[in-house]
Design a protein around this motif. Sequence first.
Motif, PDB file in Angstrom:
ATOM      1  N   UNK A  92      17.860  27.535 -76.949  1.00 44.34           N
ATOM      2  CA  UNK A  92      16.798  26.493 -76.799  1.00 44.34           C
ATOM      3  C   UNK A  92      15.967  26.949 -75.613  1.00 44.34           C
ATOM      4  N   UNK A  93      14.854  26.386 -75.519  1.00 41.92           N
ATOM      5  CA  UNK A  93      13.862  26.721 -74.347  1.00 41.92           C
ATOM      6  C   UNK A  93      14.576  26.365 -73.195  1.00 41.92           C
ATOM      7  N   UNK A  94      14.172  26.923 -71.932  1.00 41.23           N
ATOM      8  CA  UNK A  94      14.714  26.356 -70.758  1.00 41.23           C
ATOM      9  C   UNK A  94      14.605  25.050 -70.476  1.00 41.23           C
ATOM     10  N   UNK A 137      27.328  16.603 -55.065  1.00 40.91           N
ATOM     11  CA  UNK A 137      26.036  16.668 -55.981  1.00 40.91           C
ATOM     12  C   UNK A 137      25.667  18.093 -56.338  1.00 40.91           C
ATOM     13  N   UNK A 138      25.705  19.031 -55.363  1.00 42.96           N
ATOM     14  CA  UNK A 138      25.321  20.293 -55.558  1.00 42.96           C
ATOM     15  C   UNK A 138      26.293  21.083 -56.729  1.00 42.96           C
ATOM     16  N   UNK A 164      16.897  19.146 -70.091  1.00 41.78           N
ATOM     17  CA  UNK A 164      16.926  18.181 -70.563  1.00 41.78           C
ATOM     18  C   UNK A 164      17.972  17.826 -71.205  1.00 41.78           C
ATOM     19  N   UNK A 165      18.497  18.421 -72.173  1.00 36.23           N
ATOM     20  CA  UNK A 165      19.670  18.279 -73.033  1.00 36.23           C
ATOM     21  C   UNK A 165      21.125  18.051 -72.309  1.00 36.23           C
ATOM     22  N   UNK A 166      21.071  18.795 -71.315  1.00 37.78           N
ATOM     23  CA  UNK A 166      22.498  19.041 -70.526  1.00 37.78           C
ATOM     24  C   UNK A 166      22.544  17.634 -69.560  1.00 37.78           C
ATOM     25  N   UNK A 167      21.144  17.378 -68.988  1.00 37.82           N
ATOM     26  CA  UNK A 167      21.203  16.415 -67.749  1.00 37.82           C
ATOM     27  C   UNK A 167      21.371  14.958 -68.731  1.00 37.82           C
ATOM     28  N   UNK A 195      22.945  23.635 -64.435  1.00 34.84           N
ATOM     29  CA  UNK A 195      22.254  24.767 -64.280  1.00 34.84           C
ATOM     30  C   UNK A 195      23.187  25.752 -65.167  1.00 34.84           C
ATOM     31  N   UNK A 196      24.300  25.993 -65.118  1.00 30.56           N
ATOM     32  CA  UNK A 196      25.170  27.017 -65.888  1.00 30.56           C
ATOM     33  C   UNK A 196      25.061  26.329 -67.403  1.00 30.56           C
TER      34      UNK A 196
END
Length: 255
Positions: free
Chosen positions: A192-194, A173-174, A199-202, A181-182
Amino acid sequence: MKISVIGAGAMGGATVEGLIKGTFVNNNDIIVADPCKATLKRFADKGVATTDDNAKAASAADIVMVVVKPWLVETVLKGIRQSLDASRQTLIVIAAGVSSTNIREWVGDIPLFLAIPNIAIAELASMTFVVEATPQHTGRADEVKALFDSMGDTIFTDEAHLGSGTALASCGIAYALRYIRAASEGGVQLGFKADDATRIVAQTVKGAVSLLESSGKHPEQLIDQVTTPGGVTIKGLNAMEEAGFSNAVIKGLVK
């Protein structure tokens, strides 16, 4: 069916959240034992029975789950030993690195399972590894599998592979979150804004998992569907591999 969870820290608390959100038991059939009053109040407010008495929680349940730090397992188990009844109860210990041999020395002969879920159990999305440590007590494995299946997916394994399961799914999970995160940081560099990048990556990771589960294909087959000759994807993959991406993941797992 009553279930007690002894220890409501990070993993124990996540397990209780999973039980509350799941359908295996009703909230009023869950008993949480923990010394922290704030923790007990949080779960009491959700309709769960609470106590600071481990022995009381153990004696009242059909399934007793001990979810504490490994160095506390012996103390907790010896403290509830007299409250356990092998004829009607099942003991599940969730603590990395604690052997079934030691547990049986501390509590005697009782139907025993070792389990390693991950914190996604709180969202009914855990990958849980389970060891049936006392196969001489038959008829309990299906019930335990149903319990953890109600909070994600379950694999029965042998005790020798429980540590590997911990690395792959619990620590995993980590590791997955570190990739997110990366990639999110890379998204910021791309403009993109953080919050949007995360949101996009998730959602992208969620999509990848959905494709993998629905198709039954090997990950490489799905990768091939995305990569076009001379395209952006293959260039990105090769750059990641040049930096040691796959090797770093493997080394992290087999550390």
